[in-house]
Design an enzyme around this catalytic site. Structure first.
Site, PDB file in Angstrom:
ATOM      1  N   TYR A 152      -2.085  -3.669  -2.010  1.00 38.10           N
ATOM      2  CA  TYR A 152      -2.070  -2.995  -0.710  1.00 38.10           C
ATOM      3  C   TYR A 152      -3.475  -2.516  -0.332  1.00 38.10           C
ATOM      4  O   TYR A 152      -3.965  -2.779   0.773  1.00 38.10           O
ATOM      5  CB  TYR A 152      -1.107  -1.809  -0.769  1.00 38.10           C
ATOM      6  CG  TYR A 152      -0.954  -1.068   0.534  1.00 38.10           C
ATOM      7  CD1 TYR A 152      -0.194  -1.613   1.572  1.00 38.10           C
ATOM      8  CD2 TYR A 152      -1.553   0.163   0.745  1.00 38.10           C
ATOM      9  CE1 TYR A 152      -0.049  -0.935   2.780  1.00 38.10           C
ATOM     10  CE2 TYR A 152      -1.411   0.849   1.934  1.00 38.10           C
ATOM     11  CZ  TYR A 152      -0.651   0.299   2.950  1.00 38.10           C
ATOM     12  OH  TYR A 152      -0.517   0.970   4.144  1.00 38.10           O
ATOM     13  N   LYS A 156      -5.952  -3.675   2.781  1.00 33.26           N
ATOM     14  CA  LYS A 156      -6.345  -2.742   3.834  1.00 33.26           C
ATOM     15  C   LYS A 156      -7.868  -2.606   3.926  1.00 33.26           C
ATOM     16  O   LYS A 156      -8.416  -2.347   4.993  1.00 33.26           O
ATOM     17  CB  LYS A 156      -5.658  -1.389   3.620  1.00 33.26           C
ATOM     18  CG  LYS A 156      -4.133  -1.453   3.805  1.00 33.26           C
ATOM     19  CD  LYS A 156      -3.741  -1.932   5.202  1.00 33.26           C
ATOM     20  CE  LYS A 156      -2.257  -1.823   5.487  1.00 33.26           C
ATOM     21  NZ  LYS A 156      -1.898  -2.272   6.857  1.00 33.26           N
TER      22      LYS A 156
HETATM   23  N1  LIG Z   1       3.456   5.253   6.978  1.00 32.25           N
HETATM   24  C1  LIG Z   1       2.331   5.507   6.357  1.00 32.25           C
HETATM   25  O1  LIG Z   1       2.198   6.540   5.696  1.00 32.25           O
HETATM   26  C2  LIG Z   1       1.172   4.545   6.463  1.00 32.25           C
HETATM   27  C3  LIG Z   1      -0.037   4.931   5.886  1.00 32.25           C
HETATM   28  C4  LIG Z   1      -1.126   4.065   5.972  1.00 32.25           C
HETATM   29  C5  LIG Z   1      -1.002   2.860   6.641  1.00 32.25           C
HETATM   30  N2  LIG Z   1       0.205   2.508   7.187  1.00 32.25           N
HETATM   31  C6  LIG Z   1       0.268   1.218   7.877  1.00 32.25           C
HETATM   32  O2  LIG Z   1       0.843   1.389   9.158  1.00 32.25           O
HETATM   33  C7  LIG Z   1       1.486   0.185   9.568  1.00 32.25           C
HETATM   34  C8  LIG Z   1       2.897   0.496  10.015  1.00 32.25           C
HETATM   35  O3  LIG Z   1       3.617   0.963   8.887  1.00 32.25           O
HETATM   36  P1  LIG Z   1       4.896   1.929   8.982  1.00 32.25           P
HETATM   37  O4  LIG Z   1       4.677   3.009   8.008  1.00 32.25           O
HETATM   38  O5  LIG Z   1       5.202   2.236  10.395  1.00 32.25           O
HETATM   39  O6  LIG Z   1       5.982   0.956   8.335  1.00 32.25           O
HETATM   40  P2  LIG Z   1       7.501   0.617   8.736  1.00 32.25           P
HETATM   41  O7  LIG Z   1       8.032  -0.113   7.553  1.00 32.25           O
HETATM   42  O8  LIG Z   1       8.211   1.826   9.229  1.00 32.25           O
HETATM   43  O9  LIG Z   1       7.323  -0.390   9.947  1.00 32.25           O
HETATM   44  C9  LIG Z   1       6.698  -1.620   9.763  1.00 32.25           C
HETATM   45  C10 LIG Z   1       7.302  -2.631  10.722  1.00 32.25           C
HETATM   46  O10 LIG Z   1       6.604  -3.876  10.516  1.00 32.25           O
HETATM   47  C11 LIG Z   1       7.571  -4.925  10.510  1.00 32.25           C
HETATM   48  N3  LIG Z   1       7.040  -6.056   9.781  1.00 32.25           N
HETATM   49  C12 LIG Z   1       6.892  -6.197   8.437  1.00 32.25           C
HETATM   50  N4  LIG Z   1       6.429  -7.416   8.143  1.00 32.25           N
HETATM   51  C13 LIG Z   1       6.257  -8.070   9.325  1.00 32.25           C
HETATM   52  C14 LIG Z   1       5.810  -9.365   9.678  1.00 32.25           C
HETATM   53  N5  LIG Z   1       5.475 -10.247   8.742  1.00 32.25           N
HETATM   54  N6  LIG Z   1       5.752  -9.696  10.981  1.00 32.25           N
HETATM   55  C15 LIG Z   1       6.126  -8.802  11.931  1.00 32.25           C
HETATM   56  N7  LIG Z   1       6.592  -7.574  11.663  1.00 32.25           N
HETATM   57  C16 LIG Z   1       6.647  -7.208  10.370  1.00 32.25           C
HETATM   58  C17 LIG Z   1       8.803  -4.306   9.859  1.00 32.25           C
HETATM   59  O11 LIG Z   1       9.979  -5.041  10.186  1.00 32.25           O
HETATM   60  C18 LIG Z   1       8.785  -2.904  10.445  1.00 32.25           C
HETATM   61  O12 LIG Z   1       9.510  -2.838  11.654  1.00 32.25           O
HETATM   62  C19 LIG Z   1       1.401  -0.759   8.361  1.00 32.25           C
HETATM   63  O13 LIG Z   1       0.325  -1.650   8.528  1.00 32.25           O
HETATM   64  C20 LIG Z   1       1.143   0.180   7.200  1.00 32.25           C
HETATM   65  O14 LIG Z   1       0.491  -0.458   6.125  1.00 32.25           O
HETATM   66  C21 LIG Z   1       1.292   3.323   7.106  1.00 32.25           C
END
Ligand SMILES: NC(=O)c1ccc[n+]([C@@H]2O[C@H](COP(=O)([O-])OP(=O)(O)OC[C@H]3O[C@@H](n4cnc5c(N)ncnc54)[C@H](O)[C@@H]3O)[C@@H](O)[C@H]2O)c1
Length: 285
Positions: A152, A156
């Site tokens: 991961y 990133k």
């Molecule tokens: N939540 C956190 O604490 C956090 C922290 C740092 C970074 N992020 C990043 O933020 C972004 C959103 O994450 P989140 O926490 O909202 O996650 P989440 O799991 O709630 O939502 C992610 C969405 O992406 C969709 N998805 C996954 N693979 C996919 C693909 N191949 N094509 C299209 N859609 C796809 C999923 O179906 C889901 O609806 C991600 O890139 C994640 O790495 C999140």
């Protein structure tokens, strides 16, 4: 870039979490939104909830043809595109040598190639229009690095590098187009809860219940691992609501900031890392 009613945005990973909240915040500003997600049913439901000025586009961002079709569909339906949020992402962790090649590959295809596919499909349209903003989602794990999160974190880091490179390339081709890399700390989503709750369960379970590589650890190895796992589990306590994260992201777009995070106080880990890199390099010769 100033956000204005009538603009058109594309958000990947828009069915849940941060992407869903960004789509909501854009709709609140009367910006039309194409919601793209691999989960077709969930993205259709999200678009329905957000109203008629949206379009649900089932898309796997790992597939360049599907992302190209997403761009075509956006232009056919709305005739323009102003904002592109390459937000979709997933998590994979574990010791580097024990993560299966297919898991490395899938993670890289979604978290890195997914962002590349988004930029390849949409940046030419932004350049042709002479306006727009690209927002790529990385993580604080994209500017720090720690054990057992290598797939991961490395993916990133790539998103940060891609966005910095994009900024430099746009400075030559189309300086008026913005670029932002989002480095969230913990935000209250399914992705975060999946990670922290899984670790919480693991920490509370007896040694016999540990599975996979965790089940192979000696008591000494577990003693060395557990404090780090506790810190990850505690991230849930500092998780920010998605709506607040979305507002922070849109403010960074309006301010045309290259980097943005939800948790500025956590950036001491970034300065410590950079200081160590510089100190070791300066001591090299
Ligand atoms: N939540 C956190 O604490 C956090 C922290 C740092 C970074 N992020 C990043 O933020 C972004 C959103 O994450 P989140 O926490 O909202 O996650 P989440 O799991 O709630 O939502 C992610 C969405 O992406 C969709 N998805 C996954 N693979 C996919 C693909 N191949 N094509 C299209 N859609 C796809 C999923 O179906 C889901 O609806 C991600 O890139 C994640 O790495 C999140």
């Amino acid at each position: 870039m100033k956000l204005e009613a009538g603009q058109v945005a594309v958000v990947t990973g828009a069915a849940n979490g941060i992407g869903r909240a960004v789509a909501q915040a854009l709709c609140d500003r009367e910006i039309r939104v194409v919601l793209a997600d691999i989960d077709g049913d969930a993205v259709a439901a999200a678009a329905d909830e957000l109203g008629p000025d949206t379009l649900a586009a089932p898309t796997d961002v790992a597939d360049p043809h599907q992302v190209q079709r997403l761009a075509d569909t956006t232009l056919e339906r709305f005739g323009r595109v102003d904002l592109v949020f390459n937000n979709a992402g997933m998590g994979v962790g574990g010791p580097i040598w024990l993560v299966e090649p297919e898991d490395w590959h899938r993670l890289w295809s979604v978290n890195v190639q997914g962002v590349v596919n988004g930029m390849r499909a949409f940046v030419p349209h932004l350049i042709a229009a002479g306006r727009g903003h690209v927002v790529n989602t990385s993580s604080l794990a994209g500017v720090t690095a720690g054990p057992f999160n290598a797939p991961y974190s490395a993916s990133k880091h790539a998103v940060v590098a891609l966005t910095e490179a994009l900024r430099g390339e746009l400075d030559v081709f189309a300086p008026e187009i913005g670029a932002t890399v989002v480095c969230p700390g913990p935000v209250d989503t399914r992705l975060l809860r999946g990670a922290t709750e899984g670790i919480g369960t693991l920490l509370g379970a007896p040694a016999e219940a540990r599975q996979g590589w965790l089940g192979t650890l000696t008591p000494d190895q577990w003693e060395r691992l557990a404090p780090g796992l506790s810190l990850v589990a505690q991230m849930a306590d500092e998780a920010m609501p998605t709506a607040r994260a979305a507002e922070i992201i849109l403010s960074a777009v309006e301010a045309d900031r290259l980097y943005v995070t939800t948790h500025p106080s956590w950036t001491t880990a970034v300065s410590d890392r950079v200081a160590r890199i510089v100190a070791d390099m300066e001591a090299s010769v």
